[in-house]
Enzyme design. Structure first.
Site, PDB file in Angstrom:
ATOM      1  N   ASP A 145      -0.077   9.718   2.468  1.00 35.93           N
ATOM      2  CA  ASP A 145      -0.574   8.405   2.823  1.00 35.93           C
ATOM      3  C   ASP A 145      -1.224   7.834   1.547  1.00 35.93           C
ATOM      4  O   ASP A 145      -1.528   8.596   0.618  1.00 35.93           O
ATOM      5  CB  ASP A 145      -1.598   8.604   3.950  1.00 35.93           C
ATOM      6  N   LEU A 146      -1.422   6.529   1.487  1.00 32.06           N
ATOM      7  CA  LEU A 146      -2.003   5.950   0.260  1.00 32.06           C
ATOM      8  C   LEU A 146      -3.513   5.702   0.387  1.00 32.06           C
ATOM      9  O   LEU A 146      -4.327   6.405  -0.211  1.00 32.06           O
ATOM     10  CB  LEU A 146      -1.289   4.638  -0.077  1.00 32.06           C
ATOM     11  N   ASP A 147      -3.858   4.692   1.200  1.00 37.76           N
ATOM     12  CA  ASP A 147      -5.265   4.283   1.303  1.00 37.76           C
ATOM     13  C   ASP A 147      -6.102   5.408   1.903  1.00 37.76           C
ATOM     14  O   ASP A 147      -5.852   5.858   3.026  1.00 37.76           O
ATOM     15  CB  ASP A 147      -5.382   3.045   2.211  1.00 37.76           C
TER      16      ASP A 147
ATOM     17  N   THR B 144      -9.169   2.959  -1.549  1.00 40.87           N
ATOM     18  CA  THR B 144      -9.055   1.560  -1.110  1.00 40.87           C
ATOM     19  C   THR B 144      -9.491   1.350   0.334  1.00 40.87           C
ATOM     20  O   THR B 144      -9.652   0.203   0.762  1.00 40.87           O
ATOM     21  CB  THR B 144      -7.599   1.064  -1.234  1.00 40.87           C
TER      22      THR B 144
ATOM     23  N   LYS C 178      -7.884   2.324  10.691  1.00 36.88           N
ATOM     24  CA  LYS C 178      -7.276   3.029   9.563  1.00 36.88           C
ATOM     25  C   LYS C 178      -5.838   3.424   9.864  1.00 36.88           C
ATOM     26  O   LYS C 178      -5.569   3.989  10.929  1.00 36.88           O
ATOM     27  CB  LYS C 178      -8.088   4.280   9.215  1.00 36.88           C
ATOM     28  N   GLY C 179      -4.944   3.133   8.934  1.00 39.92           N
ATOM     29  CA  GLY C 179      -3.558   3.571   9.068  1.00 39.92           C
ATOM     30  C   GLY C 179      -2.661   2.608   9.833  1.00 39.92           C
ATOM     31  O   GLY C 179      -1.455   2.769   9.824  1.00 39.92           O
ATOM     32  N   ILE C 180      -3.228   1.614  10.506  1.00 42.91           N
ATOM     33  CA  ILE C 180      -2.362   0.693  11.262  1.00 42.91           C
ATOM     34  C   ILE C 180      -2.128  -0.603  10.474  1.00 42.91           C
ATOM     35  O   ILE C 180      -2.869  -0.928   9.558  1.00 42.91           O
ATOM     36  CB  ILE C 180      -2.877   0.410  12.701  1.00 42.91           C
TER      37      ILE C 180
ATOM     38  N   ARG D 205      -1.644  -4.521   9.182  1.00 42.05           N
ATOM     39  CA  ARG D 205      -2.624  -5.603   9.069  1.00 42.05           C
ATOM     40  C   ARG D 205      -2.751  -6.382  10.385  1.00 42.05           C
ATOM     41  O   ARG D 205      -3.849  -6.617  10.879  1.00 42.05           O
ATOM     42  CB  ARG D 205      -2.171  -6.545   7.936  1.00 42.05           C
TER      43      ARG D 205
ATOM     44  N   SER E 189       3.046   4.980   3.518  1.00 43.14           N
ATOM     45  CA  SER E 189       1.867   4.139   3.761  1.00 43.14           C
ATOM     46  C   SER E 189       2.199   2.964   4.669  1.00 43.14           C
ATOM     47  O   SER E 189       3.306   2.434   4.636  1.00 43.14           O
ATOM     48  CB  SER E 189       1.361   3.605   2.419  1.00 43.14           C
ATOM     49  N   ALA E 190       1.210   2.532   5.449  1.00 42.47           N
ATOM     50  CA  ALA E 190       1.386   1.347   6.292  1.00 42.47           C
ATOM     51  C   ALA E 190       1.172   0.062   5.493  1.00 42.47           C
ATOM     52  O   ALA E 190       1.443  -1.032   5.980  1.00 42.47           O
ATOM     53  CB  ALA E 190       0.380   1.402   7.439  1.00 42.47           C
ATOM     54  N   SER E 191       0.701   0.207   4.267  1.00 38.09           N
ATOM     55  CA  SER E 191       0.281  -0.982   3.514  1.00 38.09           C
ATOM     56  C   SER E 191       1.449  -1.723   2.871  1.00 38.09           C
ATOM     57  O   SER E 191       2.308  -1.125   2.227  1.00 38.09           O
ATOM     58  CB  SER E 191      -0.706  -0.571   2.428  1.00 38.09           C
TER      59      SER E 191
ATOM     60  N   ASN F  49       0.834  -3.648   0.498  1.00 35.84           N
ATOM     61  CA  ASN F  49       0.358  -3.765  -0.889  1.00 35.84           C
ATOM     62  C   ASN F  49       0.517  -2.454  -1.657  1.00 35.84           C
ATOM     63  O   ASN F  49      -0.025  -2.315  -2.758  1.00 35.84           O
ATOM     64  CB  ASN F  49      -1.122  -4.163  -0.896  1.00 35.84           C
TER      65      ASN F  49
ATOM     66  N   LYS G 159       2.294   3.185  12.318  1.00 37.59           N
ATOM     67  CA  LYS G 159       1.663   4.418  12.776  1.00 37.59           C
ATOM     68  C   LYS G 159       0.841   4.053  14.027  1.00 37.59           C
ATOM     69  O   LYS G 159       0.283   2.970  14.051  1.00 37.59           O
ATOM     70  CB  LYS G 159       0.712   4.977  11.696  1.00 37.59           C
TER      71      LYS G 159
ATOM     72  N   GLU H 218      -3.006  12.854   5.410  1.00 34.75           N
ATOM     73  CA  GLU H 218      -3.444  11.624   6.082  1.00 34.75           C
ATOM     74  C   GLU H 218      -4.956  11.570   6.246  1.00 34.75           C
ATOM     75  O   GLU H 218      -5.585  12.596   6.506  1.00 34.75           O
ATOM     76  CB  GLU H 218      -2.845  11.569   7.498  1.00 34.75           C
ATOM     77  N   ASP H 219      -5.536  10.366   6.112  1.00 34.39           N
ATOM     78  CA  ASP H 219      -6.981  10.230   6.348  1.00 34.39           C
ATOM     79  C   ASP H 219      -7.278   9.548   7.685  1.00 34.39           C
ATOM     80  O   ASP H 219      -8.435   9.330   8.014  1.00 34.39           O
ATOM     81  CB  ASP H 219      -7.638   9.409   5.226  1.00 34.39           C
TER      82      ASP H 219
END
Ligand code: B16
Ligand code: MG
Length: 218
Positions: free
Chosen positions: A9-11, A17, A45-47, A49, A114-116, A118, A145, A169-170
């Site tokens: 995962d990224l963020d 971030t 978190k993880g979902i 925008r 990642s879900a992002s 960005n 997610k 994953e966080d």
């Protein structure tokens, strides 16, 4: 079981971030007239925008039309992007770079899930994009997610099976996604929020891949 790949995962896992997402949502909530707590933020978190905004509006018991929601998403994203303006490689979380190098040396395949939307921008800013053989982000999925789609596409592109892949994953929703996809899971954070993972650790500092293999139920 021999591990062949890792999906990150990224963020909140690779880069710090998650707190910027939180701050941006806090500003939206404040402007709408309510307090947005850390506990509430945990559920975002993880979902995606849009899904995050839907959840936030529920907390504030506020109704908005689809068009108004799209506009609020844009405002939130502008705040978020503003906060990234000074970001560089120092935002990479401790131990991550060393861990990725260790995986590479061990011929373990590496992907981002990642879900992002960005994600590429963030990876470029922190100068770490080339570490990922495959990148799946919010632009490449149709389901957010906790649906496993993002990780399943990642595994498919890496040509590995979920059973031989560790997902880092966080977020609670992200762990649900990885578990639903049949992956081995490592939670990045604390046991209280992420206890459903196969193993939980605060981050990658002083963590070696070999150590991880010895503590995971493989
Ligand atoms: P964006 P991850 C997720 O990234 C974040 O955890 C979540 O807070 C955010 O709403 C989501 O990306 C969408 O991000 O607004 O940049 O498209 O943790 O899956 O890497
Ligand atoms: Mg995350």
């Amino acid at each position: 079981m021999k591990i062949e790949a890792c999906i990150f995962d990224l963020d909140g896992v690779i880069v710090d971030t998650a707190r910027y997402h939180y701050k941006a949502w806090q500003k939206i909530a404040t402007d709408l007239g309510f307090d947005f707590t850390e506990e509430m933020n945990e559920t975002l978190k993880g979902i995606s925008r849009y899904d995050s905004l839907t959840q936030l509006l529920k907390f504030g018991q506020i109704q908005k039309s689809h068009e108004e929601k799209l506009e609020l998403c844009k405002v939130k994203n502008d705040i978020y992007l503003d906060s990234l303006s000074e970001m560089d490689e120092s935002a990479i979380l401790p131990g991550v770079t060393k861990f990725l190098t260790e995986l590479d040396n061990a011929n373990i395949k590496i992907a981002l899930g990642s879900a992002s939307k960005n994600a590429i921008k963030v990876l470029d800013l922190i100068g770490i994009k080339d570490s990922f053989g495959v990148i799946i982000d919010g632009n490449g999925v149709t389901k957010s997610k906790p649906d496993p789609e993002v990780f399943l596409i990642g595994a498919e592109r890496l040509k590995v099976s979920p059973q031989k892949t560790i997902v880092f994953e966080d977020s609670d929703k992200g762990l649900d996604a990885a578990i639903a996809g049949g992956f081995i899971t490592v939670g990045i954070g604390n046991d209280e929020n992420l206890g459903k993972a196969d193993y939980v650790m605060p981050g990658f500092e002083n963590v070696s891949f070999d150590h991880l293999l010895s503590v995971l139920p493989l």
